[in-house]
Design a protein around this motif. Sequence first.
Motif, mmCIF file in Angstrom:
data_model
loop_
_atom_site.group_PDB
_atom_site.id
_atom_site.type_symbol
_atom_site.label_atom_id
_atom_site.label_comp_id
_atom_site.label_asym_id
_atom_site.label_seq_id
_atom_site.Cartn_x
_atom_site.Cartn_y
_atom_site.Cartn_z
ATOM 1 N N THR A 4 0.840 -1.203 0.000
ATOM 2 C CA THR A 4 0.000 0.000 0.000
ATOM 3 C C THR A 4 0.875 1.252 0.000
ATOM 4 O OG1 THR A 4 -0.227 -0.169 2.418
ATOM 5 C CG2 THR A 4 -2.024 -1.060 1.087
ATOM 6 N N LEU A 5 1.506 1.545 1.149
ATOM 7 C CA LEU A 5 2.346 2.723 1.284
ATOM 8 C C LEU A 5 3.742 2.335 1.748
ATOM 9 C CD1 LEU A 5 -0.179 5.034 3.204
ATOM 10 C CD2 LEU A 5 0.368 5.131 0.746
ATOM 11 N N ILE A 6 4.707 3.196 1.431
ATOM 12 C CA ILE A 6 6.064 3.027 1.932
ATOM 13 C C ILE A 6 6.608 4.411 2.256
ATOM 14 C CG2 ILE A 6 7.070 3.083 -0.408
ATOM 15 C CD1 ILE A 6 9.238 1.144 0.614
ATOM 16 N N SER A 7 7.347 4.525 3.340
ATOM 17 C CA SER A 7 7.934 5.807 3.725
ATOM 18 C C SER A 7 9.227 6.043 2.955
ATOM 19 C CB SER A 7 8.217 5.836 5.226
ATOM 20 O OG SER A 7 9.285 4.954 5.540
ATOM 21 N N VAL A 95 7.680 0.870 -6.523
ATOM 22 C CA VAL A 95 7.274 2.015 -5.718
ATOM 23 C C VAL A 95 6.935 3.155 -6.672
ATOM 24 C CG1 VAL A 95 7.949 3.718 -3.986
ATOM 25 C CG2 VAL A 95 8.704 1.328 -3.762
ATOM 26 N N ALA A 96 5.718 3.659 -6.581
ATOM 27 C CA ALA A 96 5.267 4.762 -7.427
ATOM 28 C C ALA A 96 5.218 6.037 -6.589
ATOM 29 C CB ALA A 96 3.885 4.469 -7.999
ATOM 30 N N ALA A 121 3.731 -0.259 -4.024
ATOM 31 C CA ALA A 121 3.342 0.695 -2.987
ATOM 32 C C ALA A 121 3.532 2.110 -3.503
ATOM 33 C CB ALA A 121 4.175 0.476 -1.718
ATOM 34 N N VAL A 122 2.835 3.033 -2.872
ATOM 35 C CA VAL A 122 2.964 4.460 -3.176
ATOM 36 C C VAL A 122 3.852 5.094 -2.111
ATOM 37 C CG1 VAL A 122 1.704 6.660 -3.233
ATOM 38 C CG2 VAL A 122 0.784 4.651 -4.418
ATOM 39 N N LEU A 251 -6.867 3.245 -2.860
ATOM 40 C CA LEU A 251 -5.684 3.043 -2.024
ATOM 41 C C LEU A 251 -6.001 3.366 -0.565
ATOM 42 C CD1 LEU A 251 -2.697 2.530 -1.469
ATOM 43 C CD2 LEU A 251 -2.200 4.825 -2.353
ATOM 44 N N ALA A 252 -6.717 4.463 -0.337
ATOM 45 C CA ALA A 252 -7.079 4.840 1.031
ATOM 46 C C ALA A 252 -7.929 3.754 1.692
ATOM 47 C CB ALA A 252 -7.819 6.170 1.017
#
Length: 283
Positions: A4-7, A95-96, A121-122, A251-252
Amino acid sequence: MYTTLISAADLAPHIDSPNWAVIDCRHDLADPQAGHAGYAIGHISHALFAHVDTDLSGPKFGADGAFRGRHPLPDRETFIETLRHWGINGDTQVVAYDAHGGMFAARLWWMLRWVGHQQVAVLDGGLAAWQAGGFPMSTEAPIRERGTIMDRGPLVETVSAAEVLQNLAIGARVVIDARAADRFRGENETMDPVGGHIPGAKNRFFKDNLQPDGRFKAAAELKADFAGLVAEPAAAIMQCGSGVTACHNLLALEVAGLPGAALYPGSWSEWSSDPSRPVHTGA
């Protein structure tokens, strides 16, 4: 595996890894060349560039001459070839990112899931978060070895205009529109020559998924936000102007632990092109 997400801090150690692919998705709807121009000035080290209009979209008109929307999905095999050109394999972590709160990066995230790729992941906070961390930038376009990714079949659902129209009669699913409120009400003729929204649709502006710093809200907060809109994710349809920012809401929902909603790829630009389809204006 990030899905999903990556920092920025978690991405930084991997940018040199051959089995990680970072894709710059910056774009400007009013200036289609702005994204690539920004990429040329400077991008995350080793990142490739994806153009929303060409790499992440297909022809606006179908073989039957029907208008499919401003950013219809490309042919699946064409998209797979694009991914192979970017050096993506079946086990590559993708990663986008963009500079717009994930507005365009989420489209690539969803499209990879559309062809069965989970490891995508975004970048949370986008380019701003990367630069704030002092991580390396570059002006060089990397050359990657051709990838071997295959279409594994969709992990996500899409619906057609015909299915959305049919749903108006039975009301089994709720439509969530990711456009800004003025566009939803039909008050922005610049963006939407035919203004308004699909009857019965609810409005969830994609930027409402974000904190003031451009990062996504916490999962619990997103879940609470969507509670009044989506009773059952599998019975929800996400749309926007052209099927791009709707992916931000998708995504949210995933971040919130509410998977299963469908995307209407043609979205408002396709829907409103046929005067026989009903339109609602106002709040």
